[in-house]
Design an enzyme around this catalytic site. Structure first.
Site, PDB file in Angstrom:
ATOM      1  N   ASP A   1      -2.340  -1.548  10.168  1.00 45.31           N
ATOM      2  CA  ASP A   1      -2.489  -1.885   9.373  1.00 45.31           C
ATOM      3  C   ASP A   1      -3.098  -2.588   8.852  1.00 45.31           C
ATOM      4  OD1 ASP A   1      -1.413   1.270   8.866  1.00 45.31           O
ATOM      5  OD2 ASP A   1       0.605   0.475   7.790  1.00 45.31           O
TER       6      ASP A   1
ATOM      7  N   LYS B   1       1.139  -1.290  -0.139  1.00 45.41           N
ATOM      8  CA  LYS B   1       0.561   0.179   0.187  1.00 45.41           C
ATOM      9  C   LYS B   1       1.132   1.492  -0.050  1.00 45.41           C
ATOM     10  CE  LYS B   1       0.846   1.155   4.655  1.00 45.41           C
ATOM     11  NZ  LYS B   1       1.616   2.524   4.842  1.00 45.41           N
TER      12      LYS B   1
END
Length: 299
Positions: free
Chosen positions: A141, A12
């Site tokens: 995350d 990401k």
């Protein structure tokens, strides 16, 4: 008989990252947009019910104990959560492509992928809420990677809200040969906290990114206010980050910034051709640097 399950664990980037304060427990309250990119690790999970119950990570990083490996922790917590018995040997293989200490979420994505494969193996016993709770216990995350793609993340990162897709944008990602300490970055941010109107910032960001239209145009409309509060401290700790941002800014990107707490930097371009031209120029600049350069797309 054993059976192998596989998936890709995508990296990401953080399109922006704002630190909005701290909770009483010391965790930072964040507002960020996480976006999956095509750079990915390959995850393989083999379940052999004919063996004794055991979890094995077959190819850990050198010097890392198995009990400290995030994929191992993810598997243990998942199996405890569903109270699994007689599951046999679970063997996890991770083919790494995502660099560590890069702000790209590689370890978190791997852990989420292991849990998703175990969900498949055990026929989806956990609800989405239970998965989020389990993921947050492994790292801030991790919950994002259960849904991935484009999403706003708030709280410590565990409050995930889908955003209109930003897929298909062309990027170059540059990772210098050193990393940055996330705790030190946060400490520096605490010493000089950013001051901004949180409600107004969220409103403008969300309204613009959730509009119809090309992803590139929506990012372009916001580029003057897109901010990573950790970028300044990271550049102090590792000046190479600032140099990379400066170099990439000369290649006509829509937007360039550091991802997460660094040390990787990404640049978004208006077309594949412009991205490839920039990549050629950057390869020449960094040909003797040892830096990692990756062309990729948002997914």
């Amino acid at each position: 008989m054993s059976h192998t399950y596989s998936t890709k664990a995508y990296a990401k980037i953080n399109l922006f990252l704002r630190i909005c304060g701290k909770y009483p427990n010391g965790y930072h309250r964040l507002f960020t947009l996480m976006q999956e990119i095509s750079l990915a690790d390959d995850i393989y999970l083999t379940a052999d019910p004919d063996e004794e119950d055991e979890i094995v990570v077959a190819n850990m990083l050198p010097g890392l104990k198995q009990e400290d490996d995030l994929c191992y922790k993810a598997a243990c917590k998942y199996l405890d959560k569903i109270d699994a018995k007689g599951y046999g040997r679970i063997t996890i293989n991770v083919n790494k492509n995502i660099p560590s200490q890069a702000g790209l979420g590689g370890g978190s994505s791997d852990a989420a992928s292991v849990i998703k494969l175990l969900q498949k193996r055990f026929k989806n016993p956990l609800t989405g809420e239970e998965l989020n709770e389990l993921g947050a216990s492994l790292g801030a995350d991790v919950p994002f990677f259960f849904t991935g793609k484009s999403a706003f993340c708030e709280g410590i990162g565990e409050q995930v809200t889908s955003c209109r897709s930003l897929a298909g944008m062309h990027l170059v990602m540059v990772k210098p040969d050193a990393g940055v300490s996330t705790p030190v970055c946060f400490k520096m941010c605490d010493e000089s906290p950013a001051v901004f109107d949180e409600d107004e910032y969220k409103r403008e960001i969300k309204n613009t990114l959730d509009k119809e239209g090309r992803a590139e145009d929506r990012v372009r409309a916001l580029r003057d206010i897109l901010t990573n509060d950790m970028q300044g401290p990271a550049c102090e700790l590792l000046p190479a980050i600032d140099s990379i941002i400066e170099d990439m800014s000369k290649t006509n990107p829509i937007y360039t910034a550091m991802s997460g707490s660094g040390s990787s930097v990404f640049a978004i371009y208006d077309s594949e051709e412009e991205r490839d031209n920039a990549l050629t120029a950057l390869k020449e600049i960094y040909k003797d640097s040892g830096y990692l350069l990756v062309p990729c797309e948002t997914v």
